[in-house]
Write a protein that holds these residues in place. Sequence first.
Motif, PDB file in Angstrom:
ATOM      1  N   LYS A 127       2.343   1.636  -3.542  1.00 60.82           N
ATOM      2  CA  LYS A 127       1.366   2.175  -4.504  1.00 60.82           C
ATOM      3  C   LYS A 127       1.229   3.682  -4.347  1.00 60.82           C
ATOM      4  CE  LYS A 127      -1.466  -1.978  -4.988  1.00 60.82           C
ATOM      5  NZ  LYS A 127      -2.781  -2.577  -4.681  1.00 60.82           N
ATOM      6  N   TYR A 128       1.183   4.131  -3.106  1.00 60.58           N
ATOM      7  CA  TYR A 128       1.075   5.564  -2.846  1.00 60.58           C
ATOM      8  C   TYR A 128       2.314   6.304  -3.370  1.00 60.58           C
ATOM      9  CZ  TYR A 128       1.307   9.957  -0.325  1.00 60.58           C
ATOM     10  OH  TYR A 128       1.441  11.285  -0.025  1.00 60.58           O
TER      11      TYR A 128
ATOM     12  N   SER B 271       2.519   6.375  -7.240  1.00 63.69           N
ATOM     13  CA  SER B 271       1.577   7.358  -7.794  1.00 63.69           C
ATOM     14  C   SER B 271       2.109   8.769  -7.625  1.00 63.69           C
ATOM     15  CB  SER B 271       0.215   7.236  -7.101  1.00 63.69           C
ATOM     16  OG  SER B 271      -0.378   6.015  -7.387  1.00 63.69           O
TER      17      SER B 271
ATOM     18  N   GLU C 128       0.835  -1.208   0.000  1.00 63.31           N
ATOM     19  CA  GLU C 128       0.000   0.000   0.000  1.00 63.31           C
ATOM     20  C   GLU C 128       0.869   1.258   0.000  1.00 63.31           C
ATOM     21  OE1 GLU C 128      -3.256   0.190  -0.667  1.00 63.31           O
ATOM     22  OE2 GLU C 128      -3.015  -1.953  -0.939  1.00 63.31           O
TER      23      GLU C 128
END
Length: 147
Positions: A136-137, A140, A133
């Motif tokens: 992914k942050y 991005s 998680e």
Amino acid sequence: MKHIAGYYPKSPSPCLCLNIRRASRAVTEFYEKVLEPSGIKITQYSLLRHLEQVEPVTISDLAKAMRIDRTTLNRNMKPLVEIGLIEVNTGEDPRSRIVMLTEAGKSALSTASTLWDEAQASLQEYLGDTEVEQFKYLISKLEALVQ
């Protein structure tokens, strides 16, 4: 963890860019090794998977969906056209080209998807849910550096 022999931390560089490039190469090499029995490289898998989701599609729209430039897309499509996994036809406008998966492409994608699922699950387990998680942050956020 299937496909992952062990945990061997590497010493990071003070250069964030170098660390990201090293990690990218390592992850690419990992996926390539797992996908090897399919005969499809990870860049080809990504192209076929994106194409499956949006076909039939123009080259420009496929490049936009993949967030890569047309030149890179054309270069990556060439071997897939040559081995008959995708086809490129003239669109309604004679200047546009429409890209589609062939039956052989759908079959190859199906085979490669099983291996990709294995690679994905192995990497997910290796990193752990919390780190995935966070990753992914951060990815991005890094992608947002350029439009």
